[in-house]
Scaffold this motif. Structure first.
Motif, PDB file in Angstrom:
ATOM      1  N   LEU A  27       0.831  -1.200   0.000  1.00  0.00           N
ATOM      2  CA  LEU A  27       0.000   0.000   0.000  1.00  0.00           C
ATOM      3  C   LEU A  27       0.870   1.256   0.000  1.00  0.00           C
ATOM      4  O   LEU A  27       0.608   2.211  -0.743  1.00  0.00           O
ATOM      5  CB  LEU A  27      -0.942   0.008   1.210  1.00  0.00           C
TER       6      LEU A  27
ATOM      7  N   TRP B 214       2.239   1.717  -3.376  1.00  0.00           N
ATOM      8  CA  TRP B 214       1.214   2.228  -4.281  1.00  0.00           C
ATOM      9  C   TRP B 214       0.985   3.728  -4.069  1.00  0.00           C
ATOM     10  O   TRP B 214       0.770   4.464  -5.026  1.00  0.00           O
ATOM     11  CB  TRP B 214      -0.079   1.446  -4.075  1.00  0.00           C
TER      12      TRP B 214
ATOM     13  N   PRO C 151       5.015   5.691  -5.492  1.00  0.00           N
ATOM     14  CA  PRO C 151       5.771   4.768  -6.344  1.00  0.00           C
ATOM     15  C   PRO C 151       7.038   5.359  -6.968  1.00  0.00           C
ATOM     16  O   PRO C 151       7.724   4.680  -7.709  1.00  0.00           O
ATOM     17  CB  PRO C 151       4.760   4.414  -7.433  1.00  0.00           C
TER      18      PRO C 151
ATOM     19  N   THR D 116       9.926   0.077 -11.456  1.00  0.00           N
ATOM     20  CA  THR D 116       8.854  -0.600 -10.730  1.00  0.00           C
ATOM     21  C   THR D 116       9.254  -1.987 -10.215  1.00  0.00           C
ATOM     22  O   THR D 116       9.009  -2.279  -9.037  1.00  0.00           O
ATOM     23  CB  THR D 116       7.587  -0.679 -11.595  1.00  0.00           C
TER      24      THR D 116
END
Length: 119
Positions: free
Chosen positions: A44, A47, A50, A94
């Motif tokens: 979380l 997210w 990022p 990522t």
């Protein structure tokens, strides 16, 4: 036939074993729930934020190692190769950030385990 008695052996049912497995799972369930919550919080937070933070002293040398293979004399060089494998080849930060978040969650869980056993 009055002398014949029932000599059949009683077969143990699997219910006691199954009950002990269920009891063991339920006893361990709070620990697995804790682990799941830690991983969920870490993902979380990833997210929510990022974007990687780059400090060009350290980050610059790691990125340069990832791009060229240069090994710095004063820093841990393997992280540069990790960046190459997880960020340069896929052309995105990522995968690197996800691996870092999962490693951070695993570290938090191991720390909690050590603290719970020690204290």
């Amino acid at each position: 036939m009055e002398g014949i008695h029932d000599t059949a052996e009683k077969i143990a049912s699997p219910a006691p074993q199954r009950a002990s497995l269920i009891a063991a799972f339920l006893a361990a369930n709070p620990w697995w729930l804790f682990c799941a919550v830690v991983f969920a919080i870490k993902l979380l937070l990833l997210w929510l934020d990022p974007r990687p933070k780059l400090f060009m002293g350290d980050s610059g040398s790691y990125i340069w190692t990832a791009l060229t293979g240069w090994i710095p004399g004063d820093r841990f060089y393997f992280y540069g190769y990790l960046i190459r494998w997880l960020a340069v080849w896929p052309h995105s930060f990522t995968p690197l950030l996800v691996i870092q978040a999962l490693a951070s969650a695993a570290t938090a869980i191991v720390f909690a385990l050590i603290c719970s056993r020690s204290f």
